[in-house]
Write a protein that holds these residues in place. Structure first.
Motif, PDB file in Angstrom:
ATOM      1  N   LYS A 196       0.801  -1.222   0.000  1.00 24.38           N
ATOM      2  CA  LYS A 196       0.000   0.000   0.000  1.00 24.38           C
ATOM      3  C   LYS A 196       0.836   1.276   0.000  1.00 24.38           C
ATOM      4  O   LYS A 196       0.501   2.245  -0.698  1.00 24.38           O
ATOM      5  CB  LYS A 196      -0.923   0.017   1.234  1.00 24.38           C
ATOM      6  CG  LYS A 196      -2.072  -0.959   1.179  1.00 24.38           C
ATOM      7  CD  LYS A 196      -2.885  -0.932   2.453  1.00 24.38           C
ATOM      8  CE  LYS A 196      -3.617   0.376   2.646  1.00 24.38           C
ATOM      9  NZ  LYS A 196      -4.544   0.331   3.808  1.00 24.38           N
ATOM     10  N   PRO A 215     -13.233   1.393  -3.449  1.00 24.84           N
ATOM     11  CA  PRO A 215     -12.504   2.384  -4.256  1.00 24.84           C
ATOM     12  C   PRO A 215     -11.625   3.312  -3.429  1.00 24.84           C
ATOM     13  O   PRO A 215     -11.790   3.431  -2.211  1.00 24.84           O
ATOM     14  CB  PRO A 215     -13.635   3.170  -4.918  1.00 24.84           C
ATOM     15  CG  PRO A 215     -14.746   3.116  -3.914  1.00 24.84           C
ATOM     16  CD  PRO A 215     -14.644   1.765  -3.254  1.00 24.84           C
ATOM     17  N   LEU A 216     -10.698   3.959  -4.123  1.00 21.86           N
ATOM     18  CA  LEU A 216      -9.888   5.033  -3.549  1.00 21.86           C
ATOM     19  C   LEU A 216     -10.408   6.376  -4.041  1.00 21.86           C
ATOM     20  O   LEU A 216     -10.912   6.481  -5.157  1.00 21.86           O
ATOM     21  CB  LEU A 216      -8.426   4.916  -3.999  1.00 21.86           C
ATOM     22  CG  LEU A 216      -7.479   3.941  -3.295  1.00 21.86           C
ATOM     23  CD1 LEU A 216      -6.086   4.078  -3.893  1.00 21.86           C
ATOM     24  CD2 LEU A 216      -7.441   4.182  -1.804  1.00 21.86           C
ATOM     25  N   ARG A 236      -6.015  10.318  -3.487  1.00 20.45           N
ATOM     26  CA  ARG A 236      -5.122   9.282  -2.982  1.00 20.45           C
ATOM     27  C   ARG A 236      -4.624   8.395  -4.122  1.00 20.45           C
ATOM     28  O   ARG A 236      -3.489   7.924  -4.099  1.00 20.45           O
ATOM     29  CB  ARG A 236      -5.833   8.444  -1.920  1.00 20.45           C
ATOM     30  CG  ARG A 236      -4.913   7.519  -1.152  1.00 20.45           C
ATOM     31  CD  ARG A 236      -5.560   7.035   0.118  1.00 20.45           C
ATOM     32  NE  ARG A 236      -5.747   8.113   1.069  1.00 20.45           N
ATOM     33  CZ  ARG A 236      -6.510   8.028   2.154  1.00 20.45           C
ATOM     34  NH1 ARG A 236      -7.138   6.907   2.429  1.00 20.45           N
ATOM     35  NH2 ARG A 236      -6.640   9.057   2.967  1.00 20.45           N
ATOM     36  N   PHE A 237      -5.486   8.195  -5.138  1.00 20.10           N
ATOM     37  CA  PHE A 237      -5.067   7.410  -6.295  1.00 20.10           C
ATOM     38  C   PHE A 237      -3.916   8.100  -7.031  1.00 20.10           C
ATOM     39  O   PHE A 237      -2.974   7.445  -7.477  1.00 20.10           O
ATOM     40  CB  PHE A 237      -6.244   7.209  -7.247  1.00 20.10           C
ATOM     41  CG  PHE A 237      -5.927   6.322  -8.421  1.00 20.10           C
ATOM     42  CD1 PHE A 237      -6.045   4.947  -8.323  1.00 20.10           C
ATOM     43  CD2 PHE A 237      -5.490   6.869  -9.621  1.00 20.10           C
ATOM     44  CE1 PHE A 237      -5.744   4.131  -9.403  1.00 20.10           C
ATOM     45  CE2 PHE A 237      -5.186   6.062 -10.699  1.00 20.10           C
ATOM     46  CZ  PHE A 237      -5.316   4.691 -10.589  1.00 20.10           C
ATOM     47  N   ARG A 265      -0.751   7.428  -4.996  1.00 19.45           N
ATOM     48  CA  ARG A 265      -0.312   6.027  -4.980  1.00 19.45           C
ATOM     49  C   ARG A 265      -0.150   5.469  -6.389  1.00 19.45           C
ATOM     50  O   ARG A 265       0.623   4.543  -6.603  1.00 19.45           O
ATOM     51  CB  ARG A 265      -1.314   5.194  -4.179  1.00 19.45           C
ATOM     52  CG  ARG A 265      -0.858   3.788  -3.849  1.00 19.45           C
ATOM     53  CD  ARG A 265      -1.829   3.101  -2.919  1.00 19.45           C
ATOM     54  NE  ARG A 265      -1.917   3.778  -1.637  1.00 19.45           N
ATOM     55  CZ  ARG A 265      -2.858   3.562  -0.732  1.00 19.45           C
ATOM     56  NH1 ARG A 265      -3.800   2.679  -0.968  1.00 19.45           N
ATOM     57  NH2 ARG A 265      -2.863   4.229   0.403  1.00 19.45           N
ATOM     58  N   TYR A 296      -2.149   3.572  -7.971  1.00 22.41           N
ATOM     59  CA  TYR A 296      -2.916   2.332  -8.127  1.00 22.41           C
ATOM     60  C   TYR A 296      -3.796   2.136  -6.898  1.00 22.41           C
ATOM     61  O   TYR A 296      -3.546   2.694  -5.827  1.00 22.41           O
ATOM     62  CB  TYR A 296      -2.001   1.119  -8.302  1.00 22.41           C
ATOM     63  CG  TYR A 296      -1.008   0.908  -7.169  1.00 22.41           C
ATOM     64  CD1 TYR A 296      -1.321   0.122  -6.056  1.00 22.41           C
ATOM     65  CD2 TYR A 296       0.255   1.499  -7.198  1.00 22.41           C
ATOM     66  CE1 TYR A 296      -0.421  -0.066  -5.021  1.00 22.41           C
ATOM     67  CE2 TYR A 296       1.167   1.316  -6.176  1.00 22.41           C
ATOM     68  CZ  TYR A 296       0.823   0.532  -5.089  1.00 22.41           C
ATOM     69  OH  TYR A 296       1.719   0.364  -4.067  1.00 22.41           O
ATOM     70  N   ASN A 297      -4.869   1.356  -7.093  1.00 21.48           N
ATOM     71  CA  ASN A 297      -5.738   0.975  -5.985  1.00 21.48           C
ATOM     72  C   ASN A 297      -5.480  -0.497  -5.687  1.00 21.48           C
ATOM     73  O   ASN A 297      -5.749  -1.371  -6.514  1.00 21.48           O
ATOM     74  CB  ASN A 297      -7.206   1.196  -6.372  1.00 21.48           C
ATOM     75  CG  ASN A 297      -8.173   0.737  -5.285  1.00 21.48           C
ATOM     76  OD1 ASN A 297      -7.758   0.305  -4.210  1.00 21.48           O
ATOM     77  ND2 ASN A 297      -9.461   0.829  -5.557  1.00 21.48           N
ATOM     78  N   GLN A 298      -4.934  -0.785  -4.523  1.00 27.47           N
ATOM     79  CA  GLN A 298      -4.523  -2.153  -4.196  1.00 27.47           C
ATOM     80  C   GLN A 298      -5.701  -3.127  -4.201  1.00 27.47           C
ATOM     81  O   GLN A 298      -5.556  -4.284  -4.597  1.00 27.47           O
ATOM     82  CB  GLN A 298      -3.786  -2.197  -2.848  1.00 27.47           C
ATOM     83  CG  GLN A 298      -4.628  -1.896  -1.638  1.00 27.47           C
ATOM     84  CD  GLN A 298      -4.825  -0.404  -1.428  1.00 27.47           C
ATOM     85  OE1 GLN A 298      -4.285   0.426  -2.145  1.00 27.47           O
ATOM     86  NE2 GLN A 298      -5.605  -0.057  -0.418  1.00 27.47           N
ATOM     87  N   GLU A 343      -8.332  -2.923  -6.120  1.00 30.74           N
ATOM     88  CA  GLU A 343      -8.684  -3.159  -7.520  1.00 30.74           C
ATOM     89  C   GLU A 343      -7.720  -4.158  -8.162  1.00 30.74           C
ATOM     90  O   GLU A 343      -8.128  -5.020  -8.946  1.00 30.74           O
ATOM     91  CB  GLU A 343      -8.674  -1.839  -8.288  1.00 30.74           C
ATOM     92  CG  GLU A 343      -9.262  -1.936  -9.678  1.00 30.74           C
ATOM     93  CD  GLU A 343      -9.374  -0.583 -10.352  1.00 30.74           C
ATOM     94  OE1 GLU A 343      -9.314  -0.559 -11.591  1.00 30.74           O
ATOM     95  OE2 GLU A 343      -9.514   0.439  -9.641  1.00 30.74           O
TER      96      GLU A 343
END
Length: 241
Positions: A94, A127-128, A132-133, A136, A138-140, A142
């Protein structure tokens, strides 16, 4: 061809165990048997439907979950406790820009899903928020959802969107978590209507995130919601977090 490539990767040492980085990852980034023994994996049988953890009591849910209102989701399955090597893996995925760790976690989750014989029609990741997306990239959840989709043949539906940026739940007390998530999720794609949804999250502590997300899915036509998370924070009865 895919199996040949995996065998070649295993033979050549590509994709080592993501925990120790020294032993074989079986050509597909698997956690090696030695490191698996150190992971706080949870049993599928006698699990609490509220958090997916152990329930050694005669109660419908574990003693820690007795302190919370009944969750709207129907069942919960947690892969491991959020301690030790399990916590390290998830935090690294994350917060340390290691999206490739979604694969070994998804492989563990798939084992638990198959063992539990949990039935579902579609997969919906938590979802993020877009801010925050962007940070990062990516959305872990997802990533986990799509890996599980390939293995199970069940479609991923982006049923929810995060419409309000909120502080990390882990930094809040139990009494603040539900309030923090109020009006934070909204409907995105109602293609889950009439179906049993497998909601994917990374960590469950109080269940506030999963409860709010599940309620929106149910309010918009989901037949039922079941929860799969990588880890469960080991709460004790009376905990404030």
């Amino acid at each position: 061809m895919k199996e040949l490539l995996r065998r070649f990767a295993a033979w050549s040492g590509f994709f080592p165990c993501p925990v120790c980085m020294t032993r074989s990852g079986n050509g597909q980034n698997e956690i090696c048997p030695e490191c698996r023994k150190e992971l706080p994996l949870l049993p599928v049988e006698n699990r609490c439907p509220g958090c997916g953890g152990r329930n050694a009591s005669a109660l419908a849910v574990c003693p820690a979950c007795m302190e919370f209102p009944q969750r709207p989701y129907k069942d919960a399955l947690a892969v491991m406790e959020y301690t030790g090597g399990g916590r390290t893996l998830i935090q690294k995925m994350k917060f340390c820009n290691h999206p490739e760790l979604a694969r070994p976690l998804a492989l563990l989750a798939l084992e638990k899903l198959n063992e539990s014989k949990m039935e579902f029609d579609v997969i919906v990741p938590v979802p993020l928020h877009w801010k925050r997306f962007l940070v990062r990239s990516y959305n872990q959840t997802e990533l986990l959802a799509h890996l599980l989709s390939r293995a199970t043949g069940k479609k991923v539906v982006q049923g929810l969107k995060k419409v309000r940026s909120t502080p990390h739940q882990s930094r809040l007390k139990k009494s603040e978590r539900q309030k923090n998530l109020k009006h934070s999720f909204a409907l995105r794609d109602p293609a889950f209507a009439g179906k049993t949804v497998l909601l994917i999250d990374d960590v469950i502590t109080t269940g506030a995130t999963a409860s709010v997300a599940s309620q929106i899915l149910l309010n918009n036509g989901a037949e039922a919601v079941k929860l799969l998370c990588c880890a469960r924070t080991p709460l004790k009865a009376g905990s404030t977090r």
